[in-house]
Write a protein that holds these residues in place. Structure first.
Motif, PDB file in Angstrom:
ATOM      1  N   ARG A   1     -39.015 -56.656 -34.412  1.00  9.34           N
ATOM      2  CA  ARG A   1     -38.290 -57.136 -33.252  1.00  9.34           C
ATOM      3  C   ARG A   1     -37.717 -58.499 -33.605  1.00  9.34           C
ATOM      4  O   ARG A   1     -38.194 -59.164 -34.506  1.00  9.34           O
ATOM      5  CB  ARG A   1     -39.186 -57.227 -32.016  1.00  9.34           C
ATOM      6  N   THR A   2     -36.682 -58.861 -32.912  1.00 12.17           N
ATOM      7  CA  THR A   2     -36.019 -60.123 -33.218  1.00 12.17           C
ATOM      8  C   THR A   2     -36.541 -61.199 -32.283  1.00 12.17           C
ATOM      9  O   THR A   2     -36.517 -61.043 -31.064  1.00 12.17           O
ATOM     10  CB  THR A   2     -34.495 -59.988 -33.040  1.00 12.17           C
ATOM     11  N   LEU A   3     -37.034 -62.273 -32.866  1.00  7.74           N
ATOM     12  CA  LEU A   3     -37.490 -63.414 -32.085  1.00  7.74           C
ATOM     13  C   LEU A   3     -36.578 -64.600 -32.364  1.00  7.74           C
ATOM     14  O   LEU A   3     -36.144 -64.794 -33.499  1.00  7.74           O
ATOM     15  CB  LEU A   3     -38.916 -63.819 -32.498  1.00  7.74           C
ATOM     16  N   PRO A   4     -36.284 -65.405 -31.338  1.00  4.34           N
ATOM     17  CA  PRO A   4     -35.566 -66.640 -31.631  1.00  4.34           C
ATOM     18  C   PRO A   4     -36.431 -67.535 -32.520  1.00  4.34           C
ATOM     19  O   PRO A   4     -37.655 -67.536 -32.409  1.00  4.34           O
ATOM     20  CB  PRO A   4     -35.345 -67.269 -30.252  1.00  4.34           C
ATOM     21  N   VAL A   5     -35.790 -68.250 -33.417  1.00  2.83           N
ATOM     22  CA  VAL A   5     -36.506 -69.155 -34.306  1.00  2.83           C
ATOM     23  C   VAL A   5     -36.396 -70.563 -33.753  1.00  2.83           C
ATOM     24  O   VAL A   5     -35.303 -71.032 -33.425  1.00  2.83           O
ATOM     25  CB  VAL A   5     -35.933 -69.102 -35.736  1.00  2.83           C
TER      26      VAL A   5
END
Length: 158
Positions: free
Chosen positions: A6-10
């Motif tokens: 899943r894509t998480l904000p960095v």
């Protein structure tokens, strides 16, 4: 079937341990709920900005001090605040540095600055609600606890 990725904000941030006469410089900031939070000077990196450059910029704004000769000390890395609206993948750098100038914060969120004796630093740490406040996550304070005990590690997986 579970999601394999899943894509998480960095979120990238840098903070600096400024030490003088056995005391650590902490900034006092007012949180959204009105409480006072004590933290290390520093903060979020802008897109494309190195952690070192972010540290220099943020310390100047939060304290009025100019920092030079940054020395990398620790990296905190991993998923933070999972399950909250501020869920992110964190890369937080911790540095020590030489500093000069006078204490003169220009950040409107900073309500005070204190040189705190090492043995009193942990007494100022507040954990707990609201859970989406990363500064109140105990994991964020582990490197500082180790630093004031003279036992910093280079890497802290979150």
């Amino acid at each position: 079937m579970s999601h394999l990725s899943r894509t998480l904000p960095v979120k990238r941030a840098a903070h600096v341990y400024l030490v003088q006469d056995g005391k650590l410089l902490l900034v006092e900031e007012r949180m959204d709920d009105g409480s006072i939070f004590y933290g290390l000077p520093g903060g979020k990196a802008h897109p494309g900005e190195t952690l070192g450059d972010a540290a220099v910029r943020q310390v100047l704004v939060e304290t009025g001090l100019t920092v030079t000769d940054l020395v990398f000390l620790s990296l905190l890395e991993g998923e933070l605040l999972t399950g909250t609206r501020n869920e992110c993948y964190a890369n937080f750098g911790r540095f020590t540095a030489t500093f000069s100038g006078e204490l003169n914060p220009t950040d409107p969120e900073v309500v005070g600055i204190r040189w705190v004796p090492f043995e009193e630093v942990e007494m100022l740490v507040r954990y707990g609600p609201p859970p989406e406040i990363e500064e109140r996550n105990p994991l964020i304070w582990v490197p500082t606890r180790d630093f004031v005990k003279g036992q910093p590690r280079a890497y802290y997986p979150i």
